[in-house]
Design a protein around this motif. Structure first.
Motif, PDB file in Angstrom:
ATOM      1  N   ARG A 137      -0.065   5.185   4.994  1.00  0.00           N
ATOM      2  CA  ARG A 137      -1.038   5.166   4.572  1.00  0.00           C
ATOM      3  C   ARG A 137      -1.856   6.088   6.286  1.00  0.00           C
ATOM      4  NH1 ARG A 137      -4.992   2.821   6.905  1.00  0.00           N
ATOM      5  NH2 ARG A 137      -3.866   0.505   7.644  1.00  0.00           N
ATOM      6  N   THR A 138      -1.938   6.393   5.938  1.00  0.00           N
ATOM      7  CA  THR A 138      -2.394   7.096   7.362  1.00  0.00           C
ATOM      8  C   THR A 138      -3.739   7.785   7.979  1.00  0.00           C
ATOM      9  OG1 THR A 138      -2.437   9.711   5.556  1.00  0.00           O
ATOM     10  CG2 THR A 138      -0.007   9.013   7.193  1.00  0.00           C
ATOM     11  N   GLY A 139      -4.495   7.377   7.197  1.00  0.00           N
ATOM     12  CA  GLY A 139      -6.060   7.685   7.817  1.00  0.00           C
ATOM     13  C   GLY A 139      -6.933   6.219   7.359  1.00  0.00           C
ATOM     14  N   PRO A 140      -7.786   6.013   7.643  1.00  0.00           N
ATOM     15  CA  PRO A 140      -8.473   4.777   7.636  1.00  0.00           C
ATOM     16  C   PRO A 140      -8.279   3.810   6.856  1.00  0.00           C
ATOM     17  CG  PRO A 140     -10.155   6.032   7.844  1.00  0.00           C
ATOM     18  CD  PRO A 140      -8.507   6.527   8.017  1.00  0.00           C
ATOM     19  N   ARG A 141      -8.141   2.160   6.708  1.00  0.00           N
ATOM     20  CA  ARG A 141      -7.905   1.585   5.448  1.00  0.00           C
ATOM     21  C   ARG A 141      -9.443   1.448   4.666  1.00  0.00           C
ATOM     22  NH1 ARG A 141      -4.569  -3.098   4.632  1.00  0.00           N
ATOM     23  NH2 ARG A 141      -3.681  -2.607   6.913  1.00  0.00           N
ATOM     24  N   HIS A 142     -10.243   1.591   5.186  1.00  0.00           N
ATOM     25  CA  HIS A 142     -11.801   1.493   4.527  1.00  0.00           C
ATOM     26  C   HIS A 142     -12.289   2.905   4.854  1.00  0.00           C
ATOM     27  CE1 HIS A 142     -11.547  -2.569   2.920  1.00  0.00           C
ATOM     28  NE2 HIS A 142     -11.477  -2.587   3.999  1.00  0.00           N
ATOM     29  N   ALA A 143     -12.874   3.647   3.926  1.00  0.00           N
ATOM     30  CA  ALA A 143     -13.440   4.747   4.705  1.00  0.00           C
ATOM     31  C   ALA A 143     -14.270   5.398   3.552  1.00  0.00           C
ATOM     32  CB  ALA A 143     -11.987   5.953   5.108  1.00  0.00           C
ATOM     33  N   ALA A 144     -15.706   5.626   4.213  1.00  0.00           N
ATOM     34  CA  ALA A 144     -16.712   5.953   3.669  1.00  0.00           C
ATOM     35  C   ALA A 144     -16.170   7.914   2.800  1.00  0.00           C
ATOM     36  CB  ALA A 144     -18.263   6.559   4.840  1.00  0.00           C
ATOM     37  N   GLY A 145     -15.760   8.396   3.536  1.00  0.00           N
ATOM     38  CA  GLY A 145     -14.982   9.608   2.823  1.00  0.00           C
ATOM     39  C   GLY A 145     -13.991   9.133   2.270  1.00  0.00           C
ATOM     40  N   GLU A 146     -13.278  10.318   2.459  1.00  0.00           N
ATOM     41  CA  GLU A 146     -11.519  10.449   1.349  1.00  0.00           C
ATOM     42  C   GLU A 146     -10.457   9.263   1.815  1.00  0.00           C
ATOM     43  OE1 GLU A 146      -9.423  13.541   2.137  1.00  0.00           O
ATOM     44  OE2 GLU A 146      -9.873  14.459  -0.501  1.00  0.00           O
ATOM     45  N   VAL A 147      -9.736   8.571   1.733  1.00  0.00           N
ATOM     46  CA  VAL A 147      -8.639   7.713   1.812  1.00  0.00           C
ATOM     47  C   VAL A 147      -7.535   8.659   2.081  1.00  0.00           C
ATOM     48  CG1 VAL A 147      -6.922   6.292   1.942  1.00  0.00           C
ATOM     49  CG2 VAL A 147      -9.030   5.287   2.410  1.00  0.00           C
ATOM     50  N   ARG A 149     -17.492   2.567  -0.618  1.00  0.00           N
ATOM     51  CA  ARG A 149     -16.229   3.600   0.731  1.00  0.00           C
ATOM     52  C   ARG A 149     -14.665   2.951   0.024  1.00  0.00           C
ATOM     53  NH1 ARG A 149     -18.024   2.450   5.784  1.00  0.00           N
ATOM     54  NH2 ARG A 149     -15.253   1.379   6.742  1.00  0.00           N
ATOM     55  N   THR A 150     -14.292   4.564   0.005  1.00  0.00           N
ATOM     56  CA  THR A 150     -12.509   4.226  -0.763  1.00  0.00           C
ATOM     57  C   THR A 150     -11.967   2.964  -0.411  1.00  0.00           C
ATOM     58  OG1 THR A 150     -13.056   6.366  -1.700  1.00  0.00           O
ATOM     59  CG2 THR A 150     -10.749   4.983  -1.918  1.00  0.00           C
ATOM     60  N   ARG A 151     -11.349   2.227  -1.197  1.00  0.00           N
ATOM     61  CA  ARG A 151      -9.888   0.456  -1.078  1.00  0.00           C
ATOM     62  C   ARG A 151      -8.706   1.342  -1.622  1.00  0.00           C
ATOM     63  NH1 ARG A 151      -8.848  -4.748  -1.716  1.00  0.00           N
ATOM     64  NH2 ARG A 151      -9.496  -5.363  -3.176  1.00  0.00           N
ATOM     65  N   LEU A 152      -7.612   1.419  -0.646  1.00  0.00           N
ATOM     66  CA  LEU A 152      -6.117   1.021  -1.403  1.00  0.00           C
ATOM     67  C   LEU A 152      -6.223  -0.306  -2.187  1.00  0.00           C
ATOM     68  CD1 LEU A 152      -4.300   3.482   1.044  1.00  0.00           C
ATOM     69  CD2 LEU A 152      -5.210   3.934  -1.407  1.00  0.00           C
ATOM     70  N   VAL A 153      -6.269  -0.691  -3.343  1.00  0.00           N
ATOM     71  CA  VAL A 153      -5.398  -1.921  -3.965  1.00  0.00           C
ATOM     72  C   VAL A 153      -4.336  -1.638  -3.831  1.00  0.00           C
ATOM     73  CG1 VAL A 153      -7.513  -2.672  -4.360  1.00  0.00           C
ATOM     74  CG2 VAL A 153      -6.386  -1.017  -6.044  1.00  0.00           C
ATOM     75  N   THR A 154      -3.588  -0.730  -4.316  1.00  0.00           N
ATOM     76  CA  THR A 154      -2.142  -0.882  -4.530  1.00  0.00           C
ATOM     77  C   THR A 154      -1.264   0.853  -3.478  1.00  0.00           C
ATOM     78  OG1 THR A 154      -2.228  -1.262  -6.469  1.00  0.00           O
ATOM     79  CG2 THR A 154      -0.403  -0.766  -6.548  1.00  0.00           C
ATOM     80  N   LEU A 155      -0.582   0.137  -2.867  1.00  0.00           N
ATOM     81  CA  LEU A 155       0.614   0.958  -2.202  1.00  0.00           C
ATOM     82  C   LEU A 155       2.180   0.033  -2.860  1.00  0.00           C
ATOM     83  CD1 LEU A 155      -0.704   3.989  -0.747  1.00  0.00           C
ATOM     84  CD2 LEU A 155      -0.202   1.908   1.232  1.00  0.00           C
TER      85      LEU A 155
END
Lengths: 210, 256, 217
Positions: free
Chosen positions: B31-41, B15-21
């Motif tokens: 962040r406008t999509g899910p926090r953890h996503a199997a696809g694209e964040v 999954r893709t995770r945002l570690v810095t924002l």
């Protein structure tokens, strides 16, 4: 001042230039260039974009820059496959002519035209700024001469346009010759030259190769 | 105004995770999509103020780790405007005082994917804006990179705007484009460059799946073409049109 | 990039006659029947010679289809060269695009015996450069008037073979073939002239024989 410079910049130098319109045939067919006024605007834009890029690459190659690096950097600045093909065809023709006249430092058969021009200019004993000037001048005289042939424009009036561009052409060559590193090489794009070249390549019948 | 925004996406367990924002006004990142996503964040840059204004120094850093998938958008067009009136007592101005700059640096690691799909830059009358993008792709990374410029607001002549972009793939230059519009750019409105078109844009796509066979060159209309690049599995669509809608429509259908 | 070229000591030295295909230029005014002659020669010679064509004429996909349908030559044996509205320049003053086309054909198709280079329709003053072709044929037709050989010009005077074409039309246009033969002989000295009607001789026998003699010779 050198006769060799005049020889290389001469439209009669047998390096295939007469068959290329520098995007003018496409612009004429699309109705974007119709008369002296629109031709003048076309030449301004071409000199400031393709002209500056060609001049900088010619100067860099003349100064002894690595031809394969310059050639792939030129690829990166030429998104249109039709323009890459046209540039390589003219480069090949120029290397053929140059090899007959002088001893070239490269064994490449085909290079982008501005790179080939720098290599040939160096072999002929010209300075980088002279190579740049030849390149810049060629980017305006090619389409100007094509305009005389395609639109039947008055050749005196057309040459007057080129004469008026002399100062700009000199300035482009000076600026191009000052570029010191590969990263500084300009990449000025002209979207309609790219798009027009692709349209031109898709035609069934063309009078010019590009 | 001087501001830096930073976005870092990594892949964890598929999954893709945002570690810095990191946001800094006027560059606000949401962040406008899910926090953890199997696809694209997906993240959006939310304009905190009109701009960029003359004198602004903006910087955006985007890092996409191995296998991560990120999409960056903006909620609205950027409107490049001249800076505030220069007080005469402040003495002569230098370009640094009046020019706005936006520097974007993106890196995408192997197997990573970045889609950079901002709304256009509108070069308002009197602006002096320079945008520089540098994208470094490890081989096997994917990229979709859109750039659009609108020359002036409705019925207005544009100010000066130049966009410089470099995309490197595996350390080699894949694409270099500099576009300049406005009173200081020579011949930009003429038939070799924009031909009177008020909007232009490019969409660059790098896709490792094209290594064997990139998309073929195609004419997409009187002012648009799709062009396979020489240096890798990549193609550039370029469009010129009377307005943004025309340009966007051409770019949207370039790879479908 | 060009693996075969590197079998030569200098990959860029022009191939000398003998190491490459014989090149024959076919020139002449617009409408004199150059393309029809090229097609006839291809049909007649393709069985025993490996040949290809470079055309400087305005070449459409219809032309290519026509040649293909009539069993003349497959499309990959024909290359079109754009001349930038200067057909004489492309064959005489700046031959680079034509040289590239000739070399590319030999590179892509393997060894060839003969490359025919057809000029774009031009006027009586156009001739091929010796740097491009080994021999040249100049084609005029009776419908252009029986004064043409008398007018001379480098094509009529110096071509290795002068073809007076469309002799079947002579009675219709009031052209006197004996006048043309006399004037051609006066202009050309010992150089040969043949009279041809592709209606009566679709194989272009005298021209094909002349070409065969050069290739075999």
């Amino acid at each position: 001042m050198s006769t060799t410079l005049l020889l290389l910049a001469d439209g009669r130098f047998p390096a295939g230039g007469h068959a290329h319109s520098g995007g003018l045939e496409a612009a004429v067919t699309a109705g974007r260039v119709r008369d002296l006024e629109t031709l003048a605007a076309f030449l301004d834009g071409r000199l400031a974009t393709a002209g500056l890029v060609a001049a900088a690459f010619a100067a860099a190659a003349c100064r002894g820059g690595d031809t394969s690096t310059l050639d792939s950097e030129m690829d990166a600045r030429t998104p249109s496959p039709a323009l890459r093909k046209a540039s390589r065809a003219q480069g090949r023709a120029l290397l053929r002519a140059g090899r007959t006249l002088w001893t070239l430092s490269t064994v490449e058969r085909e290079l982008h035209h501005p790179v080939a021009l720098g290599v040939v200019a160096a072999a002929a004993g010209l300075a980088p700024e002279e190579a740049a000037l030849t390149a810049a001048y060629g980017t305006v005289t090619g389409p100007a001469s094509a305009a005389v042939r395609l639109l039947g424009l008055d050749p005196y009036a057309t040459h007057a346009l080129v004469a008026r561009l002399a100062r700009d052409c000199d300035a482009v060559a000076r600026r191009a010759a000052r570029v010191a590193t590969v990263d500084e090489l300009p990449a000025c794009s002209a979207p309609l030259l790219d798009i027009g070249a692709e349209a031109h390549a898709s035609w069934e019948v063309r009078l010019f190769a590009s | 105004m001087k501001a830096t925004a930073r976005i870092t996406a990594v892949a964890e367990a598929g999954r893709t995770r945002l570690v810095t924002l990191r946001s800094e006004p006027p560059l606000l990142v949401r962040r406008t999509g899910p926090r953890h996503a199997a696809g694209e964040v997906e993240v959006h840059l939310v304009g905190g103020a009109a701009g960029p204004l003359g004198g602004d120094r903006l910087r955006i850093e985007v890092t996409v780790g191995p296998g991560a998938r990120l999409c960056v958008r903006t909620v609205a067009a950027s409107l490049a405007l001249p800076g505030p009136r220069w007080p005469e007592r402040a003495g002569p101005r230098s370009p640094a005082d009046t020019q706005s700059t936006l520097d974007i640096h993106a890196t995408v690691a192997a197997g990573g994917s970045l889609r950079w799909l901002p709304e256009p830059l509108i070069a308002a009358r009197g602006c002096d804006h320079v945008s520089r993008s540098l994208v470094d792709l490890e081989s096997d990374a994917s990229l979709t990179w859109r750039e659009e410029v609108v020359c002036g607001r409705h019925g207005e002549d544009p100010g000066d705007a130049s966009l410089h972009s470099t995309v490197r793939l595996g350390g080699r230059t894949l694409a270099r484009q500099d576009l300049a519009v406005g009173p200081r750019a020579c011949g930009w409105a003429g038939p070799a460059v924009l031909g009177g078109g008020r909007a232009t844009g490019t969409l660059l796509v790098v896709d490792p799946l094209w290594t064997e066979k990139p998309p073929e060159a195609a004419v997409l209309g009187p002012g648009a073409a799709r062009m396979p690049l020489a240096g890798g599995p990549a193609a550039l669509a370029a469009a010129v049109g009377g307005d943004l809608r025309e340009v966007r429509a051409a770019l949207d259908r370039a790879f479908t | 990039m060009h693996p075969e070229a590197h079998t030569h000591p200098d990959p860029h030295a022009p191939l000398t006659a003998g190491a490459r295909a014989l090149r024959i230029g076919i020139g002449g005014p617009v409408g004199s029947g150059k393309t029809a002659l090229v097609a006839a020669l291809c049909r007649t010679l393709a069985a025993d010679l490996r040949l290809a064509v470079v055309t400087n004429d305005i070449y459409t996909t219809e032309d290519a289809d026509f040649l293909l349908r009539n069993g003349v030559l497959p499309a990959d044996r024909i290359r079109a060269v754009e001349t930038g509205c200067c057909p004489h320049t492309a064959i005489r003053d700046d031959i680079s695009a034509n040289l590239d086309a000739c070399e590319d054909l030999e590179h892509d198709l393997g060894p060839l015996d003969l490359v025919l280079v057809e000029s774009g329709g031009d006027n009586l003053t156009a001739t091929f450069s010796k740097g491009l072709v080994d021999h040249q044929i100049f084609v005029v037709d009776v419908a252009g008037g029986d004064k043409v050989p008398r007018k001379g010009g480098p094509g009529v005077t110096t071509a290795d073979l002068l073809v007076v074409n469309k002799t079947d039309l002579a009675p219709l246009v009031g052209a006197d073939l004996s006048v043309m033969a006399r004037d051609a002989a006066a202009r050309r000295g010992d150089l040969p002239t043949v009279f041809l009607s592709l209606v009566e001789d679709p194989a272009a026998t005298p021209v094909a024989d002349w070409v065969r003699g050069l290739v075999k010779g």
